[in-house]
Design a protein around this motif. Structure first.
Motif, PDB file in Angstrom:
ATOM      1  N   ASN A 179     -25.334  38.085 -17.579  1.00  0.00           N
ATOM      2  CA  ASN A 179     -24.162  38.936 -17.739  1.00  0.00           C
ATOM      3  C   ASN A 179     -23.689  39.374 -16.350  1.00  0.00           C
ATOM      4  O   ASN A 179     -24.287  38.998 -15.331  1.00  0.00           O
ATOM      5  N   THR A 180     -22.638  40.178 -16.277  1.00  0.00           N
ATOM      6  CA  THR A 180     -22.124  40.578 -14.969  1.00  0.00           C
ATOM      7  C   THR A 180     -23.092  41.491 -14.233  1.00  0.00           C
ATOM      8  O   THR A 180     -23.118  41.503 -12.993  1.00  0.00           O
ATOM      9  N   GLY A 231     -18.743  37.214 -19.408  1.00  0.00           N
ATOM     10  CA  GLY A 231     -18.259  38.092 -20.470  1.00  0.00           C
ATOM     11  C   GLY A 231     -18.811  37.759 -21.837  1.00  0.00           C
ATOM     12  O   GLY A 231     -18.941  38.640 -22.688  1.00  0.00           O
ATOM     13  N   ASP A 271     -22.050  39.681 -21.895  1.00  0.00           N
ATOM     14  CA  ASP A 271     -21.777  41.117 -21.805  1.00  0.00           C
ATOM     15  C   ASP A 271     -21.346  41.663 -23.167  1.00  0.00           C
ATOM     16  O   ASP A 271     -21.652  42.808 -23.517  1.00  0.00           O
ATOM     17  N   TYR A 319     -18.663  46.469 -17.476  1.00  0.00           N
ATOM     18  CA  TYR A 319     -18.217  45.077 -17.326  1.00  0.00           C
ATOM     19  C   TYR A 319     -17.005  44.997 -16.392  1.00  0.00           C
ATOM     20  O   TYR A 319     -16.964  44.178 -15.470  1.00  0.00           O
ATOM     21  N   THR A 371     -11.569  34.456 -18.962  1.00  0.00           N
ATOM     22  CA  THR A 371     -12.053  35.368 -20.001  1.00  0.00           C
ATOM     23  C   THR A 371     -13.114  34.677 -20.862  1.00  0.00           C
ATOM     24  O   THR A 371     -13.171  33.445 -20.920  1.00  0.00           O
ATOM     25  N   TYR A 410     -13.348  42.383 -24.560  1.00  0.00           N
ATOM     26  CA  TYR A 410     -13.820  42.045 -23.215  1.00  0.00           C
ATOM     27  C   TYR A 410     -12.826  41.115 -22.517  1.00  0.00           C
ATOM     28  O   TYR A 410     -12.617  41.222 -21.301  1.00  0.00           O
ATOM     29  N   CYS A 427     -10.982  41.749 -18.961  1.00  0.00           N
ATOM     30  CA  CYS A 427     -10.994  40.757 -17.889  1.00  0.00           C
ATOM     31  C   CYS A 427      -9.583  40.537 -17.347  1.00  0.00           C
ATOM     32  O   CYS A 427      -9.368  40.461 -16.128  1.00  0.00           O
TER      33      CYS A 427
END
Length: 242
Positions: free
Chosen positions: A46-47, A74, A77, A95, A119, A154, A158
């Motif tokens: 994940n980020t 993402g 996340d 995020y 994304t 999410y 983004c």
């Protein structure tokens, strides 16, 4: 002539992009002898975890930073709390902040670097459930660990980060859902990409590269094509190439 680098930075959807039919392999093929396409995809990341890689993959003191970096996180996340993959979950606000930190770091590496956000894709919840049962048997958790609605939230964040940072973005979540039957056409297990899904990422990325003057047709080769090498004085054909 040293080719510029394109670095693909992301999770498993990036890691798998060099498989047959992958968007990374298509990029490497199209930019053969134009750019070196470097794969830096990390399945399950994940980020939050990606931040620990920035100094190692993109050192600030590098004399030759990448020309292009795709940032494609993402999907993990957006894993839901209380479900089977909750350890990957990153809250929405974190995020966004993590994406900002990634972009800031990359811009500090080079102010001429092209950073492209992608994304997370849409989620086919039925496809994810079928995949879980096929992989883990009937004891698989019935509730999906991801939902398309959450993935969309999410994805929108983004896009917001891209606008705030002034970088281009591929809205994969929306683009895929423009096609009837996107679930089976673009997704192999409800999340990862089919060859058609990979082709869509490649096509959208190529549009952005072309808009920024980086179409592979127009970029110079690293060394001369064999057809123009002077067989009587070969050295002349390589003069000025570094």
């Amino acid at each position: 002539m040293v080719c510029p680098q394109f670095v693909l930075f992301g999770d498993s959807i990036t890691e798998q992009s060099f498989r047959p039919g992958g968007w990374g392999s298509a990029l490497a093929d199209s930019y053969s002898r134009k750019a070196d396409v470097v794969l830096r995809g990390y399945g399950g990341y994940n980020t939050r975890w990606a931040l620990f890689l920035l100094d190692k993959i993109f050192p600030l003191q590098s004399s030759k930073p990448p020309l292009v970096v795709t940032v494609f996180f993402g999907a993990n996340d957006a894993a839901l709390l209380g479900r089977s993959n909750e350890r990957q979950h990153v809250p929405l606000l974190e995020y966004k902040e993590n994406l900002h930190r990634i972009i800031t770091h990359l811009k500090n590496c080079s102010d001429s670097m092209l950073v492209v956000l992608i994304t997370p894709p849409p989620v086919d919840e039925n496809g994810r459930s079928q995949y879980a049962r096929a992989t883990y048997g009937e004891s698989a958790v019935e509730l999906p660990e991801r939902t398309n609605e959450t993935a969309g939230t999410y994805a929108k964040s983004c896009i917001q980060v891209a606008i705030e940072s002034g970088v281009p973005v591929i809205d994969l979540w929306s683009k895929m859902q423009e096609t009837v039957g996107w679930q089976q056409k673009y997704l192999s297990d409800g999340l990862h990409l089919t060859p058609e899904g990979n082709a869509l990422v490649f096509e959208e990325l190529l549009k952005i590269l072309s808009e920024r003057g980086l179409n592979f047709v127009d970029m110079p080769d690293d060394f001369p094509h064999h057809s123009i090498i002077d067989d009587k004085d070969s050295q002349k054909s390589f003069q000025g190439r570094k």
